[in-house]
Design an enzyme around this catalytic site. Sequence first.
Site, PDB file in Angstrom:
ATOM      1  N   LEU A  12       3.880 -14.956  -4.031  1.00  0.00           N
ATOM      2  CA  LEU A  12       4.398 -14.557  -2.760  1.00  0.00           C
ATOM      3  C   LEU A  12       5.231 -13.022  -2.827  1.00  0.00           C
ATOM      4  CD1 LEU A  12       4.981 -15.255   0.251  1.00  0.00           C
ATOM      5  CD2 LEU A  12       7.171 -16.703  -0.845  1.00  0.00           C
ATOM      6  N   LYS A  44      -8.799 -15.567   1.305  1.00  0.00           N
ATOM      7  CA  LYS A  44      -8.639 -14.624   0.320  1.00  0.00           C
ATOM      8  C   LYS A  44      -9.678 -15.122  -0.693  1.00  0.00           C
ATOM      9  CE  LYS A  44      -5.057 -12.124   1.140  1.00  0.00           C
ATOM     10  NZ  LYS A  44      -5.282 -10.769   1.478  1.00  0.00           N
ATOM     11  N   THR A  90      -6.151  -3.295  -0.435  1.00  0.00           N
ATOM     12  CA  THR A  90      -5.384  -4.471  -0.128  1.00  0.00           C
ATOM     13  C   THR A  90      -5.991  -4.621   1.220  1.00  0.00           C
ATOM     14  OG1 THR A  90      -3.704  -3.894  -1.812  1.00  0.00           O
ATOM     15  CG2 THR A  90      -3.022  -5.233   0.107  1.00  0.00           C
ATOM     16  N   GLY A 133       0.620  -1.247   0.139  1.00  0.00           N
ATOM     17  CA  GLY A 133       0.077  -0.060   0.075  1.00  0.00           C
ATOM     18  C   GLY A 133       0.868   1.241  -0.010  1.00  0.00           C
TER      19      GLY A 133
END
Length: 311
Positions: free
Chosen positions: A194, A169, A87, A27
């Site tokens: 990842l 998720k 996010t 972010g």
Amino acid sequence: MAPSAVASFFHSSNNTVCVMDASGHLGSTLVKRLLHRGYTVHAVVQSELQADSCFGDDKRLKVFHADPLDYHSITEALKGCYGLFYTYEPPQDQITYDEYMAEVEVRAAHNVLEACAQTETIDKVVLTSSATAVFWREDRKSSSSDFDERHWSDVSFCRKHKLWQALAKTLAEKTAWAMAMDRGLSMVTINAGLLMGPDLSVDKSYLKGAAEMYEDGILVTVDMNFLVDAHICVYEDISSYGRYLCFDCIVNQPEDAFKLASMLRPSLPQSCGDDDDQGKRIIQQKITNKKLNKLMVDYARGSQLGQIDEV
């Protein structure tokens, strides 16, 4: 997006976007890159302390303290924004995912998408999901085709094997898609591998089942710059749609696996022991990100992601 379209976008007044959560590594990097590109940014952080110290002094930056479970604080941060980069970051005192965190992330996704639906200016939402929402299923070994954006992880499988991050998720992304379709919102998701970075550790919830991912040819990683470029690309390109698997490296060779293991555990011996045939075995890749790569190549013809556009 053609060069003329890029120019008209940045010369319009519709260049105010929101980044939530801006306190995480992704972010905060997104905020800096968006400011660099000429956007006005509403950066949403988790705590008052971060609101005071997270970013430098920029007139185009406004920092908000908002809780994704608090609908009203979200709507305040979204006022006047035309896009949202969302996010989900677990609370700072929550190191790893558990079943409860999966429920929290689903509730947060519902709140955020509902707030977007009630914000008249929002044109597009870019939601960061995970590659783990794609490939965890019982039949993954027997599948004849590579995993791509059309695949979904099986919720029952994730619960059975306590793959809590994958469960969170998957459920949160499905919730967001249901909300977006019901409320008529334009949304795109980035299903990231990842993330490689300074906070990478063996405790990362993404890594639950890493050995199986490696053997199945689906252990993928992504560099921060590539991930940020992908987010901006799918936001600015009017042709983007649906889900995009995002990675720039597949870990399918012993030396790559050893390199990753060494990053996770620096105390490992500095040798991968690849003198035998087993140590030279290359795992067949079973996952593809062709959809994203094509979009980014086409987009790059009209815009340079790393440069500042004139405003």
